[in-house]
Structure formats: structure tokens, C-alpha cells
Design an enzyme around this catalytic site. Structure first.
Site, mmCIF file in Angstrom:
data_model
loop_
_atom_site.group_PDB
_atom_site.id
_atom_site.type_symbol
_atom_site.label_atom_id
_atom_site.label_comp_id
_atom_site.label_asym_id
_atom_site.label_seq_id
_atom_site.Cartn_x
_atom_site.Cartn_y
_atom_site.Cartn_z
ATOM 1 N N LYS A 108 0.840 -1.193 0.000
ATOM 2 C CA LYS A 108 0.000 0.000 0.000
ATOM 3 C C LYS A 108 0.879 1.248 0.000
ATOM 4 O O LYS A 108 1.350 1.676 1.045
ATOM 5 C CB LYS A 108 -0.911 0.008 1.221
ATOM 6 C CG LYS A 108 -1.850 -1.196 1.296
ATOM 7 C CD LYS A 108 -2.600 -1.237 2.607
ATOM 8 C CE LYS A 108 -3.480 -2.468 2.711
ATOM 9 N NZ LYS A 108 -4.180 -2.546 4.013
ATOM 10 N N LYS A 194 -4.740 6.450 2.802
ATOM 11 C CA LYS A 194 -5.212 6.229 4.177
ATOM 12 C C LYS A 194 -4.045 6.239 5.159
ATOM 13 O O LYS A 194 -4.205 6.582 6.333
ATOM 14 C CB LYS A 194 -6.015 4.929 4.268
ATOM 15 C CG LYS A 194 -5.265 3.662 3.874
ATOM 16 C CD LYS A 194 -4.562 3.013 5.027
ATOM 17 C CE LYS A 194 -3.737 1.815 4.579
ATOM 18 N NZ LYS A 194 -3.050 1.149 5.704
#
Length: 334
Positions: A108, A194
Site C-alpha cells: 500500500k 489512508k
């Protein structure tokens, strides 16, 4: 029985090896660990004491520091190394990859220098030999909890429906549920952004701010994530799902979040250098902020929270000053 090669012996790579070993399908799993002494320890003690202590590694998982050995006849190759190292690791792996293999990115983040998503980096490297089939895995999933068998739901994104269905069947298990999605860009961008929001949430908590502040941060953070994703071609529903809202909640509130930890310590007054020196694992959000801001500038949109996180991390701004700057922005409609 599928042979799976997982590149990356950190907490997530090790956790995925454990999770995949309990899926509905039987697998021959090979885990590539850069550190040969750690690989030897994993083999002998059946535990990754450095990155995932307390979790037993099943016998079907074989750890090795030799890429050729791990990748030999691998039918599925999973990338679980930090975003800054994904290109170099896949470049080293290139000559050992099978043309028929499926590729799954579980990292990520964005590549700092190019601002590319991990599926783009992997495809770019492998295109030197052949055109690969690449999917991505993301969503709310702390490695330790997934490996310990806590019910976990994640997203498997691919523009190739057949590839998505194949990997969904391969990896789904009694405690690991995968939902397919064709919005690869939205899923990857949500996974990168995020982490930045988690640093901001951690800073609020480190300053001793209450639930009002964190709730506002998460809500406006999601709006910021959605704005950038849509401008780049992502779908808003992706950001309201597991890869977006789900992972955002987890990393902003979860005590195991590395990025939240960085923000919390910054809020407590510690320097970034000191914080990172005390960590064994990578907090992807630290290196992602600049790449996200570059994408925002290219597309002429504002990312005020990301901008302030960047100012704290790299420009010497204090968390309190950053919060003040956000609160004093011109008033506007939601």
C-alpha cells in the site's frame, strides 16, 4: 496445488503466508526473505520473531533468501515489500519469473520518485520480458490479526475478471474473505492515502485531542481521498468500501497501525528521525505524502490534510500549527 511465491518477509508477507496456508485450496508457499539469517530462523523456529512474533508458521511455508529458489515454477507471485523497494526487487526477480504466472501486489503506497502505483511499477518492470497479469490486494487487514485467524475482509482488484475470480478462489478461507473489484486505481490510491490520514489521526491523539477532532479528521480525510481518486479515474464507491473507508478506520484507530504510531509520537513532541530509528517496520505514509501532493498539483486539486502532514514530516511544522492551518482555511460548503 498452486505454488505461491511471496516476496517480502516482513509482517504482511509473513502474515499472508500464514493466511494463504489455511485457504480452501492447498498451496506450496515459498516466502522470500532478504535477510538470510532471518530466513534460516523462520525455517528452524517456524516463527518470524522480528516482524510477526507469536504466530506459528505452517510447515507448507518454506522461507529462503534465494530469489531463484522461491520463484522456481511459481504460479502466483505476491509482492509484499515496501513501495520504495518494489521496483528493485522485481528487477532482481525478472529473469526467474514465469510468463504464465499471475501477479498480486499487496503493498500500500506509491513509488516516491515516479508517483506510480505498485501495479504500475510491477507491470513496467515485467514488461521488459512479457506482459503480466497483475491484481492488487488491499483493505482493513492488520497482519497479526489476519494470521491469528480473526475474521478479515479485503478487496482483490483486477481489470481482468477471470484473474480476479481465480485469485479470489485461491486465497479465500474460513477467516479470510475476498471481494473482487475492477477499480484497481481506486483501490491502490485509497491504500496509499489512508496511511497519510492515519499519521494525521495519530498526531491528533498524540496531542491529547478528543473524539470530535479524530472524527472530523477521518471524515474530511475520506473526502480528500475520494476527490483525488475521482480526478484520476477511480470510482467513489471504492472509497466508501473496504479499501477506502474500511482501511481508513482501521489505520486511524487501530493500535497496531505504524502510521498512526508515527503521528502519535509526533504529537507527543518527538522528531521524525527519532521515531523512525526506533521502528523495525516501514510506515508507508511517510514517503507517500510528497508523491500524493505531486499528483494533486498535476491535477490542480487541493489536499489540505495531506499538505499539512507533509509540512509536519518534512518542513518542520508542528502538529498544532498544522491543525490551526486547516481550521483557519476559508469557510466553504461540505
Amino acid at each position: 496445488m498452486s505454488r505461491i511465491a511471496i516476496l517480502g518477509g516482513g509482517s504482511w508477507g509473513t502474515g499472508l503466508a500464514v493466511v494463504f496456508s489455511s485457504s480452501r485450496r492447498q498451496h506450496d508457499i515459498r516466502l522470500w526473505v532478504r535477510d538470510s539469517s532471518l530466513a534460516e530462523s523462520l525455517e528452524q523456529e517456524r516463527e518470524n520473531k522480528k516482524y510477526l512474533p507469536g504466530v506459528s508458521i505452517p510447515a507448507c511455508v518454506k522461507a529462503s533468501a534465494k530469489l531463484a529458489e522461491v520463484l522456481h515454477e511459481a504460479q502466483i507471485v505476491v509482492g509484499a515489500v515496501p513501495s520504495a523497494h518494489t521496483r528493485s526487487i522485481f528487477a532482481l526477480a525478472l529473469s526467474h519469473l514465469s510468463r504464465d504466472a499471475a501477479f498480486l501486489s499487496a503493498t500500500k503506497g506509491l513509488e516516491p520518485a515516479t508517483h506510480l502505483r505498485m501495479s504500475e511499477v510491477i507491470s513496467q518492470v515485467i514488461n521488459a520480458r512479457f506482459v503480466p497479469s497483475v491484481a492488487v490486494l488491499s483493505g482493513p487487514s492488520f497482519a497479526a490479526e489476519a494470521a491469528q485467524g480473526h475474521p478479515t475482509a479485503v478487496v482483490l482488484a483486477s481489470q481482468d475478471a477471470a484473474l480476479g475470480a481465480f485469485l479470489q478462489e485461491e486465497f479465500s478461507g474460513p477467516t479470510f474473505r475476498l471481494y473482487t473489484n475492477d477499480d484497481v486505481l481506486g483501490v491502490e490510491l485509497a491504500g496509499a492515502m489512508k496511511n497519510v490520514m492515519a499519521i494525521a489521526a495519530g498526531a491528533c491523539q498524540g496531542l491529547g485531542l478528543g473524539a470530535n477532532s479524530v472524527a472530523a479528521l477521518i471524515t474530511r480525510g475520506l473526502a480528500e481521498m475520494t476527490r483525488l481518486a475521482m480526478v484520476l479515474g477511480g470510482k467513489p464507491e471504492t472509497l466508501s468500501g473496504l479499501a477506502g473507508m474500511g482501511d481508513l478506520i482501521l489505520t486511524c484507530y487501530g493500535a497496531q497501525s505504524r502510521n498512526r504510531h508515527v503521528g502519535f509520537e509526533l504529537g507527543q513532541g518527538r522528531s521524525l528521525t527519532e521515531i523512525l530509528a526506533g521502528m523495525t517496520m516501514v510506515a508507508e505514509g511517510v514517503g507517500t505524502t510528497a508523491a500524493l501532493l505531486a499528483l494533486a498539483r498535476e491535477n490542480r486539486i487541493e489536499l489540505p490534510i495531506t499538505q499539512q502532514v507533509h509540512s509536519i514530516l518534512h518542513l518542520g511544522n508542528s502538529p498544532r500549527e498544522a491543525i490551526r492551518a486547516i481550521m483557519e482555511r476559508p469557510l466553504k460548503r461540505e
